[in-house]
Design a protein around this motif. Sequence first.
Motif, PDB file in Angstrom:
ATOM      1  N   ARG A 157       0.833  -1.204   0.000  1.00  6.11           N
ATOM      2  CA  ARG A 157       0.000   0.000   0.000  1.00  6.11           C
ATOM      3  C   ARG A 157       0.869   1.256   0.000  1.00  6.11           C
ATOM      4  N   THR A 158       1.931   1.256   0.820  1.00  6.09           N
ATOM      5  CA  THR A 158       2.795   2.437   0.895  1.00  6.09           C
ATOM      6  C   THR A 158       3.549   2.663  -0.411  1.00  6.09           C
ATOM      7  N   LEU A 159       4.173   1.614  -0.942  1.00  8.97           N
ATOM      8  CA  LEU A 159       4.955   1.761  -2.177  1.00  8.97           C
ATOM      9  C   LEU A 159       4.066   2.203  -3.331  1.00  8.97           C
ATOM     10  N   CYS A 160       2.888   1.641  -3.405  1.00 11.55           N
ATOM     11  CA  CYS A 160       1.955   2.001  -4.474  1.00 11.55           C
ATOM     12  C   CYS A 160       1.517   3.458  -4.326  1.00 11.55           C
ATOM     13  N   GLY A 161       1.216   3.867  -3.093  1.00  8.17           N
ATOM     14  CA  GLY A 161       0.779   5.243  -2.859  1.00  8.17           C
ATOM     15  C   GLY A 161       1.846   6.255  -3.202  1.00  8.17           C
ATOM     16  N   GLU A 162       3.107   5.920  -2.928  1.00  8.98           N
ATOM     17  CA  GLU A 162       4.198   6.840  -3.247  1.00  8.98           C
ATOM     18  C   GLU A 162       4.276   7.123  -4.743  1.00  8.98           C
ATOM     19  N   MET A 163       3.883   6.151  -5.554  1.00  9.49           N
ATOM     20  CA  MET A 163       3.930   6.318  -7.004  1.00  9.49           C
ATOM     21  C   MET A 163       2.668   6.983  -7.556  1.00  9.49           C
ATOM     22  N   GLY A 164       1.710   7.282  -6.681  1.00  7.74           N
ATOM     23  CA  GLY A 164       0.453   7.864  -7.138  1.00  7.74           C
ATOM     24  C   GLY A 164      -0.399   6.873  -7.899  1.00  7.74           C
ATOM     25  N   SER A 165      -0.274   5.587  -7.567  1.00  4.18           N
ATOM     26  CA  SER A 165      -0.965   4.539  -8.313  1.00  4.18           C
ATOM     27  C   SER A 165      -2.022   3.862  -7.456  1.00  4.18           C
ATOM     28  N   SER A 166      -2.938   3.195  -8.129  1.00  3.85           N
ATOM     29  CA  SER A 166      -3.910   2.350  -7.443  1.00  3.85           C
ATOM     30  C   SER A 166      -3.295   0.970  -7.259  1.00  3.85           C
ATOM     31  N   PRO A 167      -3.646   0.255  -6.181  1.00  2.75           N
ATOM     32  CA  PRO A 167      -3.107  -1.099  -5.997  1.00  2.75           C
ATOM     33  C   PRO A 167      -3.414  -1.977  -7.200  1.00  2.75           C
ATOM     34  N   LEU A 168      -2.384  -2.692  -7.671  1.00  2.65           N
ATOM     35  CA  LEU A 168      -2.540  -3.657  -8.766  1.00  2.65           C
ATOM     36  C   LEU A 168      -3.194  -3.022  -9.989  1.00  2.65           C
ATOM     37  N   PHE A 169      -2.803  -1.780 -10.266  1.00  4.30           N
ATOM     38  CA  PHE A 169      -3.235  -1.020 -11.456  1.00  4.30           C
ATOM     39  C   PHE A 169      -4.742  -0.758 -11.477  1.00  4.30           C
ATOM     40  N   GLY A 170      -5.429  -1.029 -10.360  1.00  2.00           N
ATOM     41  CA  GLY A 170      -6.872  -0.845 -10.333  1.00  2.00           C
ATOM     42  C   GLY A 170      -7.638  -1.935 -11.059  1.00  2.00           C
ATOM     43  N   ASN A 171      -6.957  -3.022 -11.462  1.00  2.00           N
ATOM     44  CA  ASN A 171      -7.642  -4.110 -12.167  1.00  2.00           C
ATOM     45  C   ASN A 171      -8.692  -4.746 -11.259  1.00  2.00           C
ATOM     46  N   GLU A 172      -9.915  -4.828 -11.753  1.00  2.00           N
ATOM     47  CA  GLU A 172     -11.039  -5.265 -10.923  1.00  2.00           C
ATOM     48  C   GLU A 172     -10.827  -6.669 -10.377  1.00  2.00           C
ATOM     49  N   THR A 173     -10.362  -7.593 -11.210  1.00  2.00           N
ATOM     50  CA  THR A 173     -10.176  -8.980 -10.769  1.00  2.00           C
ATOM     51  C   THR A 173      -9.118  -9.072  -9.686  1.00  2.00           C
ATOM     52  N   LEU A 174      -7.967  -8.420  -9.911  1.00  2.00           N
ATOM     53  CA  LEU A 174      -6.874  -8.493  -8.948  1.00  2.00           C
ATOM     54  C   LEU A 174      -7.223  -7.762  -7.651  1.00  2.00           C
ATOM     55  N   VAL A 175      -7.867  -6.616  -7.766  1.00  2.00           N
ATOM     56  CA  VAL A 175      -8.236  -5.861  -6.569  1.00  2.00           C
ATOM     57  C   VAL A 175      -9.271  -6.621  -5.753  1.00  2.00           C
ATOM     58  N   ARG A 176     -10.199  -7.279  -6.424  1.00  2.00           N
ATOM     59  CA  ARG A 176     -11.203  -8.079  -5.707  1.00  2.00           C
ATOM     60  C   ARG A 176     -10.535  -9.225  -4.944  1.00  2.00           C
ATOM     61  N   THR A 177      -9.548  -9.841  -5.580  1.00  2.00           N
ATOM     62  CA  THR A 177      -8.812 -10.915  -4.900  1.00  2.00           C
ATOM     63  C   THR A 177      -8.032 -10.355  -3.717  1.00  2.00           C
ATOM     64  N   ARG A 178      -7.424  -9.190  -3.916  1.00  2.00           N
ATOM     65  CA  ARG A 178      -6.677  -8.546  -2.831  1.00  2.00           C
ATOM     66  C   ARG A 178      -7.597  -8.284  -1.633  1.00  2.00           C
ATOM     67  N   THR A 179      -8.787  -7.766  -1.910  1.00  2.00           N
ATOM     68  CA  THR A 179      -9.738  -7.463  -0.837  1.00  2.00           C
ATOM     69  C   THR A 179     -10.122  -8.724  -0.079  1.00  2.00           C
ATOM     70  N   ARG A 180     -10.304  -9.795  -0.822  1.00  3.84           N
ATOM     71  CA  ARG A 180     -10.682 -11.056  -0.179  1.00  3.84           C
ATOM     72  C   ARG A 180      -9.576 -11.539   0.758  1.00  3.84           C
ATOM     73  N   TYR A 181      -8.313 -11.446   0.318  1.00  3.59           N
ATOM     74  CA  TYR A 181      -7.207 -11.886   1.167  1.00  3.59           C
ATOM     75  C   TYR A 181      -7.003 -10.942   2.354  1.00  3.59           C
ATOM     76  N   GLU A 182      -7.217  -9.652   2.140  1.00  2.00           N
ATOM     77  CA  GLU A 182      -7.096  -8.711   3.252  1.00  2.00           C
ATOM     78  C   GLU A 182      -8.138  -9.025   4.317  1.00  2.00           C
ATOM     79  N   GLN A 183      -9.353  -9.349   3.890  1.00  2.00           N
ATOM     80  CA  GLN A 183     -10.404  -9.699   4.846  1.00  2.00           C
ATOM     81  C   GLN A 183     -10.058 -10.982   5.596  1.00  2.00           C
ATOM     82  N   ARG A 184      -9.504 -11.972   4.905  1.00  2.52           N
ATOM     83  CA  ARG A 184      -9.096 -13.212   5.561  1.00  2.52           C
ATOM     84  C   ARG A 184      -8.003 -12.942   6.593  1.00  2.52           C
TER      85      ARG A 184
END
Length: 658
Positions: free
Chosen positions: A517-544
């Motif tokens: 999250r920090t490295l991505c934010g420093e670049m002014g980017s969305s996590p995992l390029f904002g890709n819906e599939t990857l971000v949805r997977t990220r959210t699922r793992y964060e919740q777990r």
Amino acid sequence: EACGTITADIVRRTDRVQILATSREPLGVLGEAVFEVPPMPVPDEAQLADGQNAKSFHSEAVDLFEQRAASVVPGYTLDDESRLEVARLCRRLDGIPLAIELAAVRIRSLPLDRVLSREGALFEILTRGNRGGPVRHQTLRGAIDWSFNLCSPEEQVLWARLSVFAGGFDFDAVESVCTDPDIVPDAFDLISSLVEKSVISTVQSGSTVRYKLLESIKDYAAEKLTEQGDEDTWRRNHRDYFLRLAERSEGQSLGSGQLEWNRRLRHERANLRAALEYCLSTPGEARTGLRMAGALWFFWNASGLLRDGRYWLTRALEADRQPSRERAKALWVIAWNAMVQGDNPTSKQYLLECSAVAESIGDRTAQAFAVQFRGAAEMLGNGNLDVALEFLTAGMSHHAESGEVNSLTLLGGAQLALVHCLSGNLEQSLAWADETIASGKSLREHFSTSWALWARGLALWTQRKYPQASDSLKEAIELKQSLSDWLGVSTCTEILAWIAIEEGNPVRSARLLGIGRTLCGEMGSSPLFGNETLVRTRTRYEQRTRQLLGDSAFEKESRAGERLEHLASIEFALQKRTSKPAAPATPSANVKLTPREKEVGKLVAEGLTSKEIAERLVISPRTAEGHVDRILTKTGHRTRAQLAAWIAREESIDSRKP
């Protein structure tokens, strides 16, 4: 000169006299020992960036200001807010004691915020000091005037011309930018003399020496350059030199030259900005600004400077709107930047315009890159995988027809590996990834090879081959670290966080999510390029992860990851798995390393980078990398982490031998 002569005479006539002298330059006497007295240390930019750090740094420069201010305003003290303001002022004054004292005296009549808000040189307010002292100690301008007047006419001319540089500079730049047949035909002796006279500071950068003017010295030099009446000549020379440098770096964007040129350009970041500013603020130079900003496409992306790239490309495109090859190129470059930042709608607009401009002027190369990145944008932003595959295939077909091989054509292979992975075609994904990795390694290319390794890691994660996926991602991180591709590192740590959960380590997962999250934010980017599939997977793992740890523990570990510095983040991400990993390939018992290779191997086991190994052994980074590559080949390991573990085991076995 007279002081040196009489000192030499005294020393020659007696062995019972020792002389202690202060001077802006050595006296040049046999047996003289020189001790440099640098400016006072000042807090760095990182310390000043956060107002909460006011109590965390100690600065003698700030203490001096407070003491001198108290002498003219009895009872004057600094609170946390004003301490930070004074620290910024001392940094602007380069930590020069005279300048700090003069500024402190002015606090009686001029509020601190007014001093800080003044633009340009501070000469005009630092004008009153001790009237009883030498004239050169009464004002900052007087001090620099005194030094300037003691220089030869040729030294004065070069001093003024050096003001065109921003940040540091090296001798090649001085020789190319500041010399002329009449006054400064050869800069070597003049540079040496100005260093000896403490006008120029030297900064050791690896095995090379760079030079720097303190800001007050530079401001003074800029005034003198304006007085000479040919300021534009030298600023144009500066722009031309760094334009050539940018275009040479672009030509070296394939292979091992990536590392050398990216490191060089990182040193020249301030000069590149100054050259671009010249282009975009000087009438008739906007097209050259487009050309230069476009030539830096690899630097912007591979070094994690997406904000810089997008800023300069936006300004350049606004300054020159006419169809041209320069504009077509700048459009696909800025579209790429926007895409990896997760701004896909803007990226698509740029790519559509790029295609239109390229078609109107017959620029097939720009058209091919527009098609390639259109495919990547459709994949990452819209999830249109079939359309993405069509565009990417068309772009790669053009590259194959042209026969051109560079980082962008290799990147196309990594992008195809990713689109096949997201489509579920895992065998095709791995085939494209492996082919791209093999080609990249044969050419010693780092950037696109690292993205192919990332795509490979994602495909292996999808196949639930977690140890192999982890190895691929860690190898990608090592390549990305060498380029300072922190956005790329963040994408790798995200997948490693998922693997950590699958391997039963939620603490590691939470910390890796914080790092990403920090490295991505420093670049002014969305996590995992904002890709819906990857971000949805990220959210699922964060919740777990949160469920396994509980909210409090999750937040604690996540924030711990966010606070890690870059190198510490890398070190954490490359740690061994705590679950049962697949056994690494066992090297042959007949492996024979040379004494130098054993020495390098031990340093790898200690966790040193190739640059650090080079500094420790006094060899070039390229030589160090060559040693590491040969050791990996001999031992049969794929990653430095595997090699480090093997070396540690071998040393343990050797220590038990009688």
